[in-house]
Design a protein around this motif. Structure first.
Motif, short mmCIF file in Angstrom:
data_model
loop_
_atom_site.label_atom_id
_atom_site.label_comp_id
_atom_site.label_asym_id
_atom_site.label_seq_id
_atom_site.Cartn_x
_atom_site.Cartn_y
_atom_site.Cartn_z
N THR A 3 0.86 -1.19 0.00
CA THR A 3 0.00 0.00 0.00
C THR A 3 0.89 1.23 0.00
O THR A 3 1.72 1.40 0.89
CB THR A 3 -0.91 0.01 1.25
N VAL A 5 1.05 5.49 -0.47
CA VAL A 5 0.36 6.79 -0.47
C VAL A 5 1.14 7.74 -1.38
O VAL A 5 2.36 7.88 -1.25
CB VAL A 5 0.27 7.38 0.95
N ARG A 27 -1.42 -1.36 -4.13
CA ARG A 27 -2.59 -0.54 -3.83
C ARG A 27 -2.11 0.89 -3.62
O ARG A 27 -1.20 1.13 -2.84
CB ARG A 27 -3.29 -1.03 -2.56
N ILE A 29 -3.10 4.78 -2.51
CA ILE A 29 -4.02 5.75 -1.91
C ILE A 29 -3.55 7.12 -2.37
O ILE A 29 -2.53 7.63 -1.91
CB ILE A 29 -4.01 5.66 -0.37
N VAL A 55 -5.96 8.80 5.58
CA VAL A 55 -5.08 7.70 5.15
C VAL A 55 -5.07 6.60 6.20
O VAL A 55 -5.12 5.41 5.88
CB VAL A 55 -3.65 8.21 4.88
N SER A 59 -6.28 2.87 5.18
CA SER A 59 -5.22 1.85 5.15
C SER A 59 -5.37 0.81 6.24
O SER A 59 -4.71 -0.23 6.20
CB SER A 59 -3.86 2.52 5.28
N ILE A 63 0.82 1.31 6.26
CA ILE A 63 1.14 1.51 4.85
C ILE A 63 2.58 1.06 4.62
O ILE A 63 3.35 0.89 5.57
CB ILE A 63 0.97 2.97 4.43
N SER A 101 5.15 -1.88 8.50
CA SER A 101 5.47 -2.56 7.24
C SER A 101 6.75 -3.37 7.36
O SER A 101 7.69 -2.99 8.07
CB SER A 101 5.61 -1.54 6.11
#
Length: 257
Positions: A3, A5, A27, A29, A55, A59, A63, A101
């Protein structure tokens, strides 16, 4: 699936980066003033705070990467608010979401304009964190017909901020590579008015020489951003990587510092 951003995701480099990452299965955002998963105004303190919370909600609290790309090229205090404070708030605000992460990454979009003349006082005020005084200084430059220095000053400040923070316990110490890119002239909506005619393009070439393949499409710096926030990048830390067709080389010669 990672993910990521991306701010400034509705156009230009941000949109190109989002498309590359989505095509490889990530993915995204997106954050922008319109046409994004998170609609936010990064020129304001409230907008930045709302972006972080949106966010976080979308999420689920974790992220894998942040691309702080949103920017303006106006001779206006708003450029300071978005280019420097909006970017820093994005990185600082979303950093806690990266900690969960297994391969956290962060990158920002600076510019080869960080090599150009700038206003030392504006840079100092930005780095000192005094947004109101920095915006006042930007307005003083506009009033003195020196507004052209604002953009380069924001990119100098942003590049220095990145260098100062990349190796700290909060970033490198938690396994997060923090880096930036320094694009030359990219053919995007932001630069369209600057290179609309042959005369303008010739004048710009004198300021931003790009001997390797000339001006570029947004996909070129986007590919570099995509790599910087990929799992492959494990040790690039605090670097401003110029993707500028040779501008840095022409301007700075053989200096590597």
């Amino acid at each position: 699936m990672r993910t990521v951003v991306i701010t400034g995701s509705a156009s230009g480099i941000g949109l190109a980066t989002a498309e590359i990452l989505r095509d490889r299965g990530d993915r995204v955002i997106g954050v922008d003033l319109h046409d994004a998963e998170v609609v936010a105004d990064l020129s304001t303190v409230a907008g930045r705070a709302a972006m972080v919370e949106d966010v976080r909600a979308l999420s689920g609290g974790t992220i894998d990467a942040v691309v702080a790309n949103a920017g303006l090229a106006l001779s206006s205090p708003a450029t300071v608010a978005v280019n420097f404070y909006g970017c820093v708030a994005t990185l600082d605000g979303l950093r806690p979401l990266l900690v969960g992460s297994s391969a956290p990454r962060a990158a920002l979009t600076s510019s080869m304009a960080s090599l150009m003349p700038h206003d030392d006082l504006l840079v100092e005020l930005a780095l000192a964190g005094d947004e109101s005084k920095a915006l006042e200084r930007a307005q003083e430059l506009v009033d003195a017909d020196l507004g052209a220095l604002i953009y380069s000053s924001t990119k100098v400040a942003l590049s220095r901020w990145m260098r100062r923070h990349a190796a700290t316990p909060e970033w490198a110490g938690t396994g997060i590579p923090l880096n930036g890119i320094g694009p030359g002239i990219v053919e995007t909506p932001m630069t369209a008015d600057l290179i609309a005619s042959e005369e303008q393009r010739a004048a710009m070439a004198d300021v931003v020489p790009m001997p390797l393949n000339g001006y570029m499409q947004a996909e070129v710096p986007a590919r570099l951003l995509a790599w910087l926030v990929s799992e492959e990048n494990t040790h690039v830390c605090g670097q401003l990587v110029f993707v500028d067709g040779g501008s840095d080389v022409v301007i700075r010669g053989d200096s590597t510092w």
